[in-house]
Every structure is written in C-alpha cells, then in structure tokens.
Design a protein around this motif. Structure first.
Motif, PDB file in Angstrom:
ATOM      1  N   UNK A 712      -2.053   8.863 -11.499  1.00 54.71           N
ATOM      2  CA  UNK A 712      -2.199   8.062 -10.281  1.00 54.71           C
ATOM      3  C   UNK A 712      -1.819   8.861  -9.043  1.00 54.71           C
ATOM      4  N   UNK A 713      -0.906   9.822  -9.197  1.00 53.39           N
ATOM      5  CA  UNK A 713      -0.500  10.638  -8.046  1.00 53.39           C
ATOM      6  C   UNK A 713      -1.700  11.419  -7.506  1.00 53.39           C
ATOM      7  N   UNK A 714      -2.518  11.980  -8.407  1.00 56.33           N
ATOM      8  CA  UNK A 714      -3.687  12.745  -7.968  1.00 56.33           C
ATOM      9  C   UNK A 714      -4.710  11.826  -7.297  1.00 56.33           C
ATOM     10  N   UNK A 715      -4.937  10.613  -7.869  1.00 59.29           N
ATOM     11  CA  UNK A 715      -5.854   9.666  -7.246  1.00 59.29           C
ATOM     12  C   UNK A 715      -5.406   9.318  -5.827  1.00 59.29           C
ATOM     13  N   UNK A 716      -4.086   9.042  -5.698  1.00 60.55           N
ATOM     14  CA  UNK A 716      -3.545   8.683  -4.379  1.00 60.55           C
ATOM     15  C   UNK A 716      -3.714   9.833  -3.393  1.00 60.55           C
ATOM     16  N   UNK A 717      -3.476  11.061  -3.846  1.00 60.58           N
ATOM     17  CA  UNK A 717      -3.607  12.233  -2.969  1.00 60.58           C
ATOM     18  C   UNK A 717      -5.049  12.394  -2.497  1.00 60.58           C
ATOM     19  N   UNK A 718      -6.024  12.215  -3.415  1.00 62.25           N
ATOM     20  CA  UNK A 718      -7.442  12.328  -3.038  1.00 62.25           C
ATOM     21  C   UNK A 718      -7.821  11.281  -1.997  1.00 62.25           C
ATOM     22  N   UNK A 719      -7.336  10.058  -2.169  1.00 60.14           N
ATOM     23  CA  UNK A 719      -7.659   8.992  -1.215  1.00 60.14           C
ATOM     24  C   UNK A 719      -7.079   9.287   0.169  1.00 60.14           C
ATOM     25  N   UNK A 720      -5.833   9.791   0.220  1.00 56.02           N
ATOM     26  CA  UNK A 720      -5.203  10.111   1.501  1.00 56.02           C
ATOM     27  C   UNK A 720      -5.994  11.204   2.216  1.00 56.02           C
ATOM     28  N   UNK A 721      -6.477  12.192   1.450  1.00 57.31           N
ATOM     29  CA  UNK A 721      -7.297  13.261   2.056  1.00 57.31           C
ATOM     30  C   UNK A 721      -8.569  12.663   2.685  1.00 57.31           C
ATOM     31  N   UNK A 753      -5.634   1.422  -5.825  1.00 50.84           N
ATOM     32  CA  UNK A 753      -4.954   2.334  -4.901  1.00 50.84           C
ATOM     33  C   UNK A 753      -5.718   2.449  -3.578  1.00 50.84           C
ATOM     34  N   UNK A 754      -7.062   2.438  -3.637  1.00 53.48           N
ATOM     35  CA  UNK A 754      -7.842   2.557  -2.411  1.00 53.48           C
ATOM     36  C   UNK A 754      -7.550   1.375  -1.480  1.00 53.48           C
ATOM     37  N   UNK A 755      -7.509   0.161  -2.037  1.00 53.80           N
ATOM     38  CA  UNK A 755      -7.246  -1.019  -1.208  1.00 53.80           C
ATOM     39  C   UNK A 755      -5.835  -1.005  -0.644  1.00 53.80           C
ATOM     40  N   UNK A 756      -4.839  -0.694  -1.502  1.00 56.97           N
ATOM     41  CA  UNK A 756      -3.444  -0.728  -1.046  1.00 56.97           C
ATOM     42  C   UNK A 756      -3.155   0.375  -0.035  1.00 56.97           C
ATOM     43  N   UNK A 757      -3.634   1.607  -0.313  1.00 55.89           N
ATOM     44  CA  UNK A 757      -3.385   2.710   0.619  1.00 55.89           C
ATOM     45  C   UNK A 757      -4.186   2.533   1.910  1.00 55.89           C
ATOM     46  N   UNK A 822      -7.387  -7.499  -1.305  1.00 58.28           N
ATOM     47  CA  UNK A 822      -6.201  -7.833  -2.108  1.00 58.28           C
ATOM     48  C   UNK A 822      -6.549  -8.766  -3.261  1.00 58.28           C
ATOM     49  N   UNK A 823      -7.564  -9.631  -3.058  1.00 57.98           N
ATOM     50  CA  UNK A 823      -8.013 -10.469  -4.176  1.00 57.98           C
ATOM     51  C   UNK A 823      -8.557  -9.593  -5.295  1.00 57.98           C
ATOM     52  N   UNK A 824      -9.285  -8.531  -4.923  1.00 57.65           N
ATOM     53  CA  UNK A 824      -9.804  -7.585  -5.924  1.00 57.65           C
ATOM     54  C   UNK A 824      -8.660  -6.890  -6.643  1.00 57.65           C
ATOM     55  N   UNK A 825      -7.635  -6.477  -5.904  1.00 61.49           N
ATOM     56  CA  UNK A 825      -6.454  -5.836  -6.506  1.00 61.49           C
ATOM     57  C   UNK A 825      -5.804  -6.765  -7.528  1.00 61.49           C
ATOM     58  N   UNK A 826      -5.647  -8.031  -7.138  1.00 63.51           N
ATOM     59  CA  UNK A 826      -4.989  -8.997  -8.036  1.00 63.51           C
ATOM     60  C   UNK A 826      -5.782  -9.174  -9.321  1.00 63.51           C
ATOM     61  N   UNK A 827      -7.136  -9.238  -9.241  1.00 60.50           N
ATOM     62  CA  UNK A 827      -7.959  -9.400 -10.442  1.00 60.50           C
ATOM     63  C   UNK A 827      -7.814  -8.186 -11.372  1.00 60.50           C
ATOM     64  N   UNK A 828      -7.819  -6.982 -10.791  1.00 57.56           N
ATOM     65  CA  UNK A 828      -7.740  -5.762 -11.607  1.00 57.56           C
ATOM     66  C   UNK A 828      -6.386  -5.680 -12.313  1.00 57.56           C
ATOM     67  N   UNK A 829      -5.330  -5.942 -11.582  1.00 60.17           N
ATOM     68  CA  UNK A 829      -3.984  -5.857 -12.178  1.00 60.17           C
ATOM     69  C   UNK A 829      -3.829  -6.904 -13.270  1.00 60.17           C
ATOM     70  N   UNK A 830      -4.372  -8.114 -13.028  1.00 59.51           N
ATOM     71  CA  UNK A 830      -4.284  -9.157 -14.048  1.00 59.51           C
ATOM     72  C   UNK A 830      -5.047  -8.754 -15.305  1.00 59.51           C
ATOM     73  N   UNK A 831      -6.222  -8.115 -15.129  1.00 59.21           N
ATOM     74  CA  UNK A 831      -7.005  -7.645 -16.292  1.00 59.21           C
ATOM     75  C   UNK A 831      -6.229  -6.572 -17.073  1.00 59.21           C
ATOM     76  N   UNK A 832      -5.330  -5.861 -16.406  1.00 55.48           N
ATOM     77  CA  UNK A 832      -4.507  -4.838 -17.070  1.00 55.48           C
ATOM     78  C   UNK A 832      -3.209  -5.423 -17.645  1.00 55.48           C
ATOM     79  N   UNK A 833      -3.085  -6.743 -17.626  1.00 53.74           N
ATOM     80  CA  UNK A 833      -1.906  -7.374 -18.216  1.00 53.74           C
ATOM     81  C   UNK A 833      -0.668  -7.265 -17.353  1.00 53.74           C
ATOM     82  N   UNK A 834      -0.815  -6.973 -16.059  1.00 55.60           N
ATOM     83  CA  UNK A 834       0.331  -6.832 -15.176  1.00 55.60           C
ATOM     84  C   UNK A 834       0.347  -7.906 -14.114  1.00 55.60           C
TER      85      UNK A 834
END
Length: 855
Positions: A712-721, A753-757, A822-834
């Motif tokens: 996830x660190x690499x994904x976050x770094x790519x998005x920030x760039x 990560x794209x939505x949150x960042x 954020x609704x999209x984020x919530x759906x994805x996290x819920x699908x991951x059991x979190x």
C-alpha cells in the motif's frame, strides 16, 4: 510474647509459584528449610505449590483462591514465605481475604517497588529481590570470546521471561551497541528452536534465560530443556541461573535461589522473634561468578582469565582430592573409635548413675513420666490413681495432689463404667490392653481417649499402667470423613445421570438413574449382566458391539479417560437408543476401576437430523436466491452499459455545442449569455463525472475480490506523484510509512487510497503548510490503516453522513466533488471484511481509519 517464649507453635505457610521437582523451587525450598529446621520444635510448616509453569490462567488462580480459602479459613497463619512472582502477585491480590494481617516475606522477585504498596501492606511485606546481573554475564562472555559479534537470547513467554527480555532491551542492550548484535528467540516450538540453534555459526553466543514452555504448550523442566539446547549448540552457552550450570553451560554472573531462600527464611525468623517487619529493609540477592570447568576446557578458556573469586565446578581433583574418600575414611574411623571410647565411658557413668537411681524408684518414675508426651496414669488393682505425669494432670484439669487418690470412676464417663474392669481383666489375663473410651475432665467436659495398658510393678506392688491419648480431634475428622462419604453416596444415588462402576470383571455398582435408563429393577440384576447385554450385537456401522466397548475400556484404563458414542439396548422392552459414554479411570480401595456415565442422546440426534434437513432447505433457498441475484446483476450490467453509452452522448453534445457557440458567436453574446453557456458546459461536465462515479460504485459492488499481497505504501506514493504532477504549484509535506503490506484486491484498494488521499489533498489546499500522512497503528490485535491531513476538517456530529451516496459537508463552489467517493470507499472496505470511520475537528484536519479482515 514471641513464639520462643510461648507454648504455642507458630504456623508458617511457604507458597511456591511453581511445582515440586522444578529446580528453582527445589533449591529455594532447600535454602528455606536449612534455616527453619533449627526451629522445627517451634514451627508448624504448611507447603503449597501453585504449579504456574504449567498453568496460569485467570480461572486457575480463582480456583486456587477457593482451595486455599477452604484449607486455611480455620487456620491462623502467623507468617507467609512466598517464592517468585506468581505467588507474590497472588498474595497481593488475595491476602487481605485469605490471610488478613499476616506478614509476608518474599524471595525470587525480579521487580519490587514498595511505592506501589498500600501503607498497610508496606508494614507487612519485606523480602529478598532476585536481581539477575545480565550485564556482567554478557560482559564476561564477550571478554572470554573476543571474536563473538552475535548474542542469541533464548527465553520463554512466562512473566519472568517477558520481564527479563523487556529489561534486556531497554536497559542493557544500549550499553553494548556497536560491540555486538542481539537476537531474541522466544516464540518457537522446541523442535524449531533446536534447528535454529544447530545452524548458529562461529562468532555467536547463546544467553539462556530459561525455556520451560514452548509455542505448542509442551512443558520442559529446566534440566531437560538446558541439555537439549546445549547438546544441539556448536557455540558457547551462558546463563543467569545456577540451576543450568551443570548441563553444558559455560557460566556467568549467576543467581542462586538457595541463598535467596536462606536469606528470606532468616528474615522470617527475625519477624517470628518479634522484630517489626517494617524495620527490615528489602534485601538484594547475592549473585556469584560461577563456571563449569568442562565447558571452560571445551572452549579453551584459562582459569586465570576468570574474574577473581569465581566458583568453578567439575574441576579435576588433586592427589589429595583423588584419595579424599580414603583420607576421610581413615579420619572418620579414628573419630569413630574415639567416639566409641567416649560412649563407653559415658555409658559406664550412666550405668553407675542408673544403679544409684534405682535406690530411689520415685525419682526414676517421675523422670520417665516427665519426659513422655502422652498422659501416663498408674492405677492400683482397686481402680485408684497412685501416680500420674504432668501431661495427665494438664489433660484432666487437676493439680498433681488432687489427681492422686481419685478413683477411675472420677475420670471415666458414666456410660463407660465397665471400662476399668475390662482394662484390669485384659491386662491380668493377656498382659496388654487397647481400647477407646470417653473420659471426663475436672470441669465435666467429656472427651474421646485412646488407652493402651500393661502390668507394672510400682513400689513392689502389681499395678496397672495406662498410656492415655486425647483423640477428640481425630474423632471429629473421622466423623467429617464419614459425613462426606454419606453426602457423596447421596449425590451418587440421586444424580440424574446414569453412573456405573466397573472393573475388568464387569459392573459392580450403579445408581438409580442407570437402572431406569437400562430397564432394570435392582442393582443385583444390573451387576449380574455382562456389559454386552446392554447393546445390540452390532453398532450401526457394523462393528461388533462387544469389541467396540472393550477397545474403549482398554483405552480408558491406559489413558485415563475415553469419550465415545454407543448404541445401547434396554433390558425391559428391548428398544435401542443412542448414548454418549464418558469413561474415567479412578482408584477405589487401592484398585483401578472405571466410572461410566451414560447419556441418552435420542433427542439430540432428533434435533441434529432436523437441523440437517433445515440446512438442506436453507441451501436450496440460498441457491435460488443466488440465481436471482445473478439475473439481477446481469440486468444491472445491461443498465450500466445503457447509462454509460446513452446518457454520455447527450452530455458530450451539450459540452461540444456550448464550446462552438462560445467560439463562433462570442462577439454576438453579452456577458450574461456567455455566463449561461459556461454554466451549461460545467453542468454537463459535472453530470458526466457523476455518471462515472456512479458506474464505478456499481462496479465495486459487483466486482469479485481477487486477494493478493499489496504494498500500500507504493500505491500511496504513486498517487501522490500523480497529484503533484497535476497540481505542480502546491507545496504539501507528505509522510508515507514504508512497507505497509496488506492482503486484498489491488484494484479496489487503489480506489480506496485514491479517494482518501485525493480528499486529503483537496481539503488541505487552503493551508500553506499542508501536511498529509499515510500509515498504520496497532490497537491490541488489530492493525488500523489511516490517512490524515491538516485541512479544514468537519463537524463530528455529521460523521454518520460521510459515507452515504451524494452526502457532502462542504459547498460545491469551495470544494468540488460528487459525494460518491467515500460511499465507494465504504463499499470496498466492507467487501474486504473491514470497517471505515473518521475523526476530525473543524479547522484542525481529519483522520480516516480503515481495517481489513485477516487471511
């Protein structure tokens, strides 16, 4: 009054943390007993072993509390000596209930801070701190092995092991930084540990704290684990504890539980002698440099290299030591011969004194009586008392002068008026007598006695000597045991569970519930039957019933218990019923037998069958619902396709024609007209983005997760760039925690990560010192991922609206967006059991947390 000046013995409880046979406990007890044995005539010892090396759960300590409360509720304990941490912590928690006001002397405690004690406890607690000097052990190990650059620390997960590891990391390792590196091995099975030990290369040293319980829960005694480790090791092994030294360890600055236990016992005697415990400061245990000569020789270490006054075991003997037994034997022979001469001289003197004493028989008799612990009474043949010792006077409550001359009827209970005549008859006819009776004290109190008798020549007359012992307490104990047996029999007979007792020959007892279950009328009928009579010839799987039952009986006798299901048969009507059978081995009257408990599980089987049928029904419903959902998903896909093509085309036309009008007819439009066209163009773009976000939300809902390890660190770094390239004028401080690894769907988690960042980037734009951070934190056993910023934040009372579709907390003009991210984020996290949540304060930024299920 101290116990030394009192006739009452003092009761001392020794509470050991571990079990008998554990080297530390045994050595500590040896030290304690080496001191207390000098006062054995004044002390009654109670010794308990808590066995916490094998089990140390909260429920176990509560059960220990109940056991000790039962054992000591009627015992006044005058002092407690406790050994090691578990016993001390147990007493701190429960002693005000179990042993109120009882002083405590501890030993073997690694960490002690008197400031945490209440004022009352501080006045009742002192002892000896067991302080291992690991720094000196490491220092001498590195000096004796100057080429070593790696120290492996082996410990287990006990409280003492964890305290040792924590102290080593915090206080000692920093002192050796740059000299050597450290590794900690403490969460392994013994097999895994030995494989790692075998692979250690030259230049390594093992520092062994102790390894009593491995990761699989297997228990090892210190000797066993030390031998396994040192035999597998090809590098030197050092330790902190004297108990490991003789099993392949080089040595070190070692703790010695014998001396700690001895010091604690010496403090205990001072307290029992009357010294105030608050005036006795806590002492520190005396550690010593100790080494094993055999290991020194193995690793080429000279005795001259050791610290001054070091103790070395297993050294080769000198000529004198080689023949020490012979030398001591000769010396002992000479001493023995000298003692024989002294004894002969003393015996001759004693015989002369005895011969002189025979001239005065009264003094001789009183000398014998005064030294006896039992009550001695001499009767003449008429039943009158002619002599008695002080113990008899004390027992009956008379002075010597008042007791002499009393009749046997004065001290024997009236219900036993025949007793003296029986006593006299048996002694005169058989020469001896033994019986139990009830006697009476001067105050009229009756008490049980045991009487042994014989003929006795007293001052030339034939008399009767009675040795009398008060057995009142024994009788009470016997009555209590009898009452307990009656209660157990009542519980056995009245139990609703069918209980039977059997040995190798078959059944020999059962309760009423067993008779009802198997259709018998009497115990005799039941016990006369062979166990095979209570089963059909074969079990449902075809196995012979007698063979199946016999195999389980043999297993229970060998292993101690057996649990199995068996098809039984009633004798009265021949019906079969399924049952669960529990067999437990026990010892009854010195013989191994089995207790069988049988439970009719007919109803349980019926419920299980109903549950199985209901489960099949549910599976059919689920399959039908799945097919419906699949059809609905296909319809949704068709709708999504229609939206993405049919709705986008008009929006592209609106945008295109708006641009053409502004380009070709700009000179014919006034400012208001141009503004209207710009609004139409922006609205069409916003609508297109809204459609794209809604389609993405639909795709997220339908997409099947493909799990993989993601950085996830690499994904976050790519998005920030990407954000920096798009908005090059922004200056934002970004902190991304390296190597944040997660398991999940890479495509979906990138959307998260794209939505949150992107939100963090967007809502911090008004802060000239903008800051964004991505990382994790551990809360108990859960890893929490977070994205935080120092932007505008939001009012927490609206946090429940954050993750709803089209929900916005800021105006479109200030912070553009569709309200779908954020609704999209919530759906994805819920699908991951979190789960996902946010924390914020207006004007101080926001933190968004999310978790993922473990796989």
């Amino acid at each position: 009054m101290t116990y030394a000046s009192s006739n009452l013995k003092k009761r001392v409880l020794i509470l050991n943390s571990y079990h008998k046979g554990y080297t530390y406990s045994d050595r500590s007890m040896e030290g304690i007993e080496s001191v207390l044995k000098t006062e054995v005539q004044n002390i009654i010892l109670y010794i308990e072993y808590m066995d916490t090396k094998r089990i140390f759960t909260k429920e176990y300590f509560q059960q220990l509390y109940g056991i000790y409360k039962l054992k000591y509720s009627n015992q006044k304990i005058d002092l407690i000596i406790c050994s090691d941490n578990y016993a001390f912590e147990f007493l701190l928690k429960y002693h005000n209930d179990l042993f109120v006001h009882t002083p405590i002397v501890f030993c073997g405690i690694e960490v002690f801070d008197g400031n945490f004690l209440s004022p009352t406890d501080a006045e009742r607690i002192t002892g000896v701190i067991e302080k291992c000097d690991t720094e000196k052990t490491i220092d001498i190990a590195l000096k004796l092995h100057p080429k070593s650059r790696h120290i492996v620390v082996i410990s287990d997960s006990s409280s003492s092991g964890m305290i040792f590891a924590q102290e080593l990391k915090q206080k000692i390792i920093p002192k050796f930084r740059g000299l050597t590196r450290f590794s900690f091995w403490n969460n392994l099975t013994m097999e895994e540990l030995l494989k790692k030990v075998e692979k250690l290369s030259d230049g390594s040293i093992i520092l062994l704290w102790g390894f009593v319980k491995d990761k699989s829960g297997t228990i090892f005694n210190p000797k066993e684990s030390t031998i396994l480790i040192t035999e597998a090791s090809g590098v030197p092994v050092y330790c902190n504890y004297e108990g490991h030294l003789n099993y392949g360890v080089v040595g070190g600055m070692l703790m010695n539980p014998f001396f700690d236990g001895k010091a604690a016992a010496e403090i205990a005697l001072r307290v029992l002698h009357g010294e105030k415990i608050k005036s006795i400061p806590v002492q520190r245990g005396a550690n010593r440099y100790m080494f094993n000569y055999e290991q020194l020789k193995r690793w080429g270490i000279k005795l001259s290299d050791l610290p001054e006054n070091s103790i070395v075991i297993n050294q080769p003997y000198s000529f004198f030591k080689e023949h020490k037994k012979l030398t001591f034997g000769v010396a002992l022979f000479i001493i023995f011969q000298t003692l024989i001469i002294i004894v002969l001289v003393v015996n001759r003197l004693r015989r002369r004194q005895a011969e002189e004493a025979l001239l005065d028989s009264e003094e001789r008799y009183h000398g014998i009586f005064d030294s006896a612990t039992d009550s001695f009474v001499i009767f003449d043949l008429n039943g009158f008392i002619v002599e008695a010792n002080p113990q008899a006077c004390e027992m009956y409550g008379y002075s010597y002068d008042n007791l002499i001359g009393l009749s046997s009827k004065d001290i024997i209970h009236s219900d036993y008026c025949y007793f003296f005549e029986q006593f006299k008859r048996d002694v005169l006819s058989e020469g001896k007598f033994y019986a139990e009776s009830v006697d009476v004290r001067k105050d009229g109190a009756a008490f049980n006695v045991e009487v042994k008798g014989a003929g006795f020549n007293y001052k030339g007359d034939l008399c009767l000597l009675a040795v009398i012992r008060d057995i009142t307490e024994r009788k009470k104990a016997e009555a209590a045991i009898y009452e307990s047996k009656i209660k157990l029999q009542v519980l056995y007979d009245s139990s609703s569970d069918a209980i039977m007792l059997l040995d190798k020959k078959g059944f020999f007892d059962c309760n009423k519930a067993a008779l009802r279950l198997f259709g018998c009328t009497t115990k005799e009928e039941f016990c006369s039957r062979h166990p095979a009579d209570f089963s059909p010839q074969a079990q449902p799987d075809g196995i012979d019933s007698m063979t199946y039952a016999s195999n389980n009986i043999i297993f229970a006798l060998k292993e101690g218990s057996a649990r199995f299901e068996h098809l039984h048969r009633r004798l009265d009507n021949g019906t079969d019923f399924p049952a669960q059978v529990l067999l437990d081995k026990m010892v009854l009257n010195g013989k191994e037998v089995l207790q069988a408990r049988v439970f009719d599980i007919t109803e349980r089987r019926k419920v299980e069958k109903e549950l199985e049928e209901y489960q099949m029904h549910l599976e059919k419903l689920v399959n039908a619902r799945t097919r419906e959902l699949e059809a609905a998903n296909k319809e949704l896909e068709a709708f999504s396709y229609s939206v993405s093509h049919d709705l986008r085309a008009p929006l592209r036309s609106m945008d295109g024609f708006s641009q053409l009008i502004l380009k070709k007819y700009a000179d014919k439009l006034d400012a208001q007209g141009k503004d209207y066209l710009a609004r139409i163009k922006n609205a069409s773009l916003h609508m297109a983005q809204l459609i794209e976000d809604m389609l993405q939300l639909a795709r997220v809902t339908r997409k099947e997760i493909k799990r993989e390890r993601i950085d996830l660190s690499r994904l976050a770094q790519d998005l920030i760039v990407e954000f920096q390239q798009t908005d090059q004028e922004r200056r934002v401080e970004v902190n991304i925690q390296p190597r944040v690894i997660a398991v999940g769907d890479k495509e979906l988690l990138r959307v998260v990560l794209q939505n949150l960042l992107e939100n963090a980037w967007k809502f911090s734009k008004n802060n000239p010192a903008a800051y964004i951070e991505f990382g994790t934190k551990q809360v108990k056993e859960e890893k929490q991922y977070f994205v935080c910023d120092n932007g505008v934040g939001f009012d927490v009372k609206y946090r429940d609206k954050l993750f709803g579709v089209f929900q916005r907390l800021h105006s479109e003009s200030e912070f553009p967006g569709t309200g779908v991210g954020l609704a999209t984020v919530e759906r994805i996290i819920r699908k991951h059991g979190g789960c996902v949540w946010a924390e914020s304060e207006l004007g101080k930024g926001a933190v968004f947390y999310f978790t993922l299920a473990k796989f």
